[in-house]
Write an enzyme that holds these catalytic residues in place. Structure first.
Site, PDB file in Angstrom:
ATOM      1  N   ASP A 110       0.787  -1.238   0.000  1.00 43.67           N
ATOM      2  CA  ASP A 110       0.000   0.000   0.000  1.00 43.67           C
ATOM      3  C   ASP A 110       0.817   1.285   0.000  1.00 43.67           C
ATOM      4  O   ASP A 110       0.252   2.364   0.169  1.00 43.67           O
ATOM      5  CB  ASP A 110      -0.960   0.009   1.197  1.00 43.67           C
ATOM      6  CG  ASP A 110      -0.232  -0.095   2.533  1.00 43.67           C
ATOM      7  OD1 ASP A 110       0.949  -0.479   2.533  1.00 43.67           O
ATOM      8  OD2 ASP A 110      -0.852   0.207   3.565  1.00 43.67           O
ATOM      9  N   GLU A 111       2.123   1.197  -0.211  1.00 43.36           N
ATOM     10  CA  GLU A 111       2.893   2.439  -0.278  1.00 43.36           C
ATOM     11  C   GLU A 111       4.131   2.251  -1.144  1.00 43.36           C
ATOM     12  O   GLU A 111       4.663   1.147  -1.276  1.00 43.36           O
ATOM     13  CB  GLU A 111       3.281   2.953   1.104  1.00 43.36           C
ATOM     14  CG  GLU A 111       4.198   2.052   1.888  1.00 43.36           C
ATOM     15  CD  GLU A 111       4.669   2.701   3.192  1.00 43.36           C
ATOM     16  OE1 GLU A 111       5.000   3.901   3.194  1.00 43.36           O
ATOM     17  OE2 GLU A 111       4.700   1.974   4.207  1.00 43.36           O
TER      18      GLU A 111
END
Length: 366
Positions: A110-111
């Protein structure tokens, strides 16, 4: 004139999805929208893998024991993780990144960091690129992302957290040192709760406090990491975005306020750590063959025990079983345990990492 020893000024974006796992669950199940949601197991040994923003208002955080989360938020709704879905959405997001640059350094599902100094659309403004990416993510996935835009990785990551959720923060080169100076050091990436406590004891609470220390002083108190801290406190970070960055090991450790003496408590602690570490393993889509147990006694003596398999560790159950077998090797306890850690290494895609694998993430207290 630019110092030839320094790289040209970069344009870096750090994209961080907002409460990713929980947001996916709320997206796919409208009945969960607006409710405090925790992704993870609700059993006594369960651990929160992710918490929605509604749950965070009650103090529920990732890596928190489920029983603690339930105590803080009695109406908390637990949802079992669906890592196959999260991985599918992550691939959608990375495809969006790839429309703009090939210099993508994923940190997790997610990043990621993106270097858009030169980008596929030849857009001069990194802020505009970040706005396009956030809009594409929202349109294609129905999820929100926050972005930090700056001239280096350290500040871009700090900036992405500044206006969450669904936020954008731009820190220009002339703003960098003042931005860092005003922040509490506990927000700096790599400064966990224990390091923040050590810094506070040394009179370091803000970036300005850190910047007031000489490099030699920081080296004395924080080892080789002191040079990085010296630069970071001044808004300096020359690390490039590395699209080939792959971790050599995945692990986690927890330091306990009260030393562990009982075998049953030690095994419960191991289960909690194994849950968190295996969630990280699945998020990274890695496979590893070696499990290492780390234990630090009350007298600060630290020992490790490891076991390697002929094939990758197959699942969470096997990972935990090996951890318990390693626990057997240090029983009976002759001293209390103040720190316990578990690591999976020998990853099938291991290459050089930019950080020492021995510094495992410190898991937050429940």
């Amino acid at each position: 004139m630019t110092n030839p020893a320094e790289p040209a000024q970069r344009k870096i974006i750090h994209i961080d999805m907002d409460a990713f796992f929980a947001s996916v669950e709320q997206r796919d199940n409208p009945a969960l929208r607006g409710l405090p949601v925790a992704v993870g197991g609700s059993s006594r040994r369960g651990v929160v893998a992710a918490a929605s923003y509604e749950a965070r208002t009650f103090g529920v955080r990732s890596a928190m024991p489920s029983v603690t989360a339930q105590r803080r938020c009695p109406d908390l709704v637990f949802v079992k993780p669906r890592f196959d879905v999260y991985q599918q959405v992550s691939r959608q997001i990375r495809a969006i990144f790839a429309q703009h640059t090939d210099l993508i350094e994923p940190l997790s599902l997610d990043e990621a960091y993106l270097d858009v100094t030169s980008n596929h659309q030849n857009i001069a403004s990194a802020t505009h690129v970040a706005q396009m990416i956030r809009a594409d993510i929202a349109r294609e996935t129905g999820l929100t992302a926050s972005a930090g835009v700056s001239y280096n990785k350290f500040i871009a990551k700090l900036a992405s957290d500044q206006n969450k959720p669904d936020g954008l923060c731009v820190i220009r080169p002339e703003q960098g040192p003042a931005f860092v100076a005003a922040l509490p050091v506990k927000r700096f990436h790599g400064v966990g709760p224990r390091t923040a406590e050590k810094m506070a004891a040394l009179g370091i609470v803000t970036g300005a406090d850190l910047a007031a220390k000489s490099e030699q002083w920081l080296l004395t108190h924080f080892g080789s990491w002191g040079s990085y801290l010296h630069g970071a406190a001044r808004g300096i970070d020359h690390r490039p975005v590395r699209p080939d960055r792959i971790r050599k090991s995945i692990g986690g450790e927890r330091t306990y306020h009260d030393d562990i003496w009982a075998e049953s408590a030690l095994r419960d602690a191991l289960e909690s750590i194994a849950d968190i570490v295996w969630e990280r393993v699945e998020r990274s889509e890695a496979q590893g063959r070696t499990v290492t147990l780390k234990a630090r006694y009350a007298d600060f003596q630290t020992i490790t025990r490891a076991r390697s398999l002929g094939a990758p560790v197959a699942d969470r159950t096997t990972f935990g079983q090996i951890g318990h077998a390693l626990i057997d090797q240090i029983l009976p306890l002759q001293n209390g345990i103040r720190l316990l850690g578990l690591t999976l290494s020998g990853l099938s895609h291991a290459e050089d990492d930019e950080q020492s694998d021995e510094r495992q993430p410190e898991l937050p207290f429940g």
